[in-house]
Scaffold this motif. Structure first.
Motif, PDB file in Angstrom:
ATOM      1  N   ASP A  13       0.834  -1.207   0.000  1.00  0.00           N
ATOM      2  CA  ASP A  13       0.000   0.000   0.000  1.00  0.00           C
ATOM      3  C   ASP A  13       0.870   1.259   0.000  1.00  0.00           C
ATOM      4  OD1 ASP A  13      -2.279  -1.535   0.002  1.00  0.00           O
ATOM      5  OD2 ASP A  13      -2.661  -1.319   2.157  1.00  0.00           O
TER       6      ASP A  13
ATOM      7  N   GLU B 162       2.584   1.646  -3.410  1.00  0.00           N
ATOM      8  CA  GLU B 162       1.651   2.065  -4.463  1.00  0.00           C
ATOM      9  C   GLU B 162       1.363   3.557  -4.376  1.00  0.00           C
ATOM     10  OE1 GLU B 162       0.163   0.433  -7.184  1.00  0.00           O
ATOM     11  OE2 GLU B 162       1.841  -0.900  -6.710  1.00  0.00           O
ATOM     12  N   LYS B 163       1.376   4.106  -3.172  1.00  0.00           N
ATOM     13  CA  LYS B 163       1.192   5.555  -3.007  1.00  0.00           C
ATOM     14  C   LYS B 163       2.434   6.310  -3.456  1.00  0.00           C
ATOM     15  CE  LYS B 163      -2.059   5.100   0.831  1.00  0.00           C
ATOM     16  NZ  LYS B 163      -2.202   5.103   2.299  1.00  0.00           N
ATOM     17  N   GLU B 164       3.608   5.757  -3.164  1.00  0.00           N
ATOM     18  CA  GLU B 164       4.877   6.419  -3.487  1.00  0.00           C
ATOM     19  C   GLU B 164       5.186   6.327  -4.980  1.00  0.00           C
ATOM     20  OE1 GLU B 164       8.495   8.412  -3.136  1.00  0.00           O
ATOM     21  OE2 GLU B 164       6.895   8.201  -1.639  1.00  0.00           O
TER      22      GLU B 164
END
Length: 331
Positions: A113, A116-118
């Motif tokens: 998670d 995926e944000k980075e």
């Protein structure tokens, strides 16, 4: 200490280079700098979340290391072990080696998670698992190594592979060695990688037969110290208590060191698959003695063998995919 760390790093790099350039597959090969431009914070993110998880529960380090092992021995290091069951997939999580014992999936979800944000759709679950295994080793006092990266994730799992290819606690030495050789690993890798049992736990059901002469020939198991066996029987009865947990290394259960090998010399290896390293093969016995005497030698070989194991049949280039969720294939 600085010299020792530099020596370990040098050995790890020397172990890596031949693998890097000899393991070319369709579309590329693995190398440590794979994410340097596409996701430069990837390793830092993995390390931070693993550190938090291990600080919360020391056992998690061994759980993540074990997951990497169980992944690589089934179809290669492709994160197939992380897939949940679905209409088209029978999950490896219900196999005999994984059912009621494989754990750490939530930690890997958290890492995925964050990544995926980075840097969306960039870092594979297979690479996350490999990095988490390295960080788990380091966090508990073990060696570090440069992790070759660039794996992609499988779009399938293999329940039969998980049941048949992962060495079992009750396997004979020859069976275990055969399973290692199938993966391109040798007897040195077998002994060194078994040293990961210096951390973690095993369930009563994994070694009960050693305590109650259930060896199939009716004779007592003379390869376990009898006072140690008596101590284990208190919480591992002849029936019941299957899920009761025991330290694989009762001397320093949360520290990655060489006491596992010292325990084997004292006939206090918990699993049959541990103790047979001393009792069933001359070369394995010599390696056990060497690692019991020289922790740095063990650390150097463990790093080499982890790189080698992490290089089993990786998916690279256009093969496989980068899963958005480690538990399911992309739709």
């Amino acid at each position: 200490m600085a010299k020792s760390k530099n020596f370990l790093l040098l050995i790890s790099l020397l172990a890596f280079f031949p693998l890097c350039f000899s393991s070319k597959t369709i579309g590329g090969y693995l190398y440590p700098q794979f994410y340097d431009h596409s996701c430069p914070k990837a390793q830092e993110i993995v390390k931070s979340i693993v550190a938090k998880a291990v600080a919360k529960e020391a056992r998690m380090a061994a759980s993540l290391l074990r997951l990497h092992f169980h992944d690589c021995f089934v179809k290669g290091c492709d994160a197939s072990v992380l897939l949940d069951g679905s209409g088209s997939i029978i999950t490896e999580k219900i196999s005999n080696p994984n059912r009621n014992s494989a754990r750490g999936f939530e930690v890997l979800d958290e890492i995925k998670d964050a990544l995926e944000k980075e840097c969306p759709h960039t870092v594979s679950c297979a690479d996350i698992l490999t990095l988490a295994a390295r960080h788990s080793t380091v966090l508990t006092g073990g060696p570090s190594w440069e992790v070759p990266l660039g794996r992609r994730d499988s779009r399938g799992a293999s329940l039969s592979g998980s049941n048949n290819d992962i060495p079992a606690p009750n396997n004979t030495f020859e069976t275990i060695l055969t399973k290692f050789k199938r993966q391109g690993l040798n007897i040195v890798d077998l002994v060194a990688l078994s040293g990961s049992h210096t951390i973690g736990n095993a369930r009563c059901t994994s070694f009960r037969q050693r305590l109650y002469n259930q060896t199939g020939n009716g004779r007592p198991d003379y390869t376990i110290d009898q006072s140690f066996a008596a101590q284990l029987r208190r919480r591992c009865p002849r029936s019941g208590g299957d899920q009761n947990l025991f330290f694989l290394d009762f001397v320093s259960p949360t520290k990655f060191d060489n006491s596992y090998f010292k325990n084997l010399l004292a006939y206090k290896g918990l699993l049959n698959s541990d103790q047979v390293l001393l009792t069933k093969n001359q070369q394995a016995m010599e390696l056990v003695k060497q690692y019991a005497e020289n922790q740095e030698l063990f650390f150097v070989q463990f790093a080499k063998s982890m790189i080698k194991m992490g290089n089993i049949s990786p998916l690279t280039g256009s093969r496989g995919e980068i899963r958005k969720n480690c538990r399911k294939i992309n739709s």
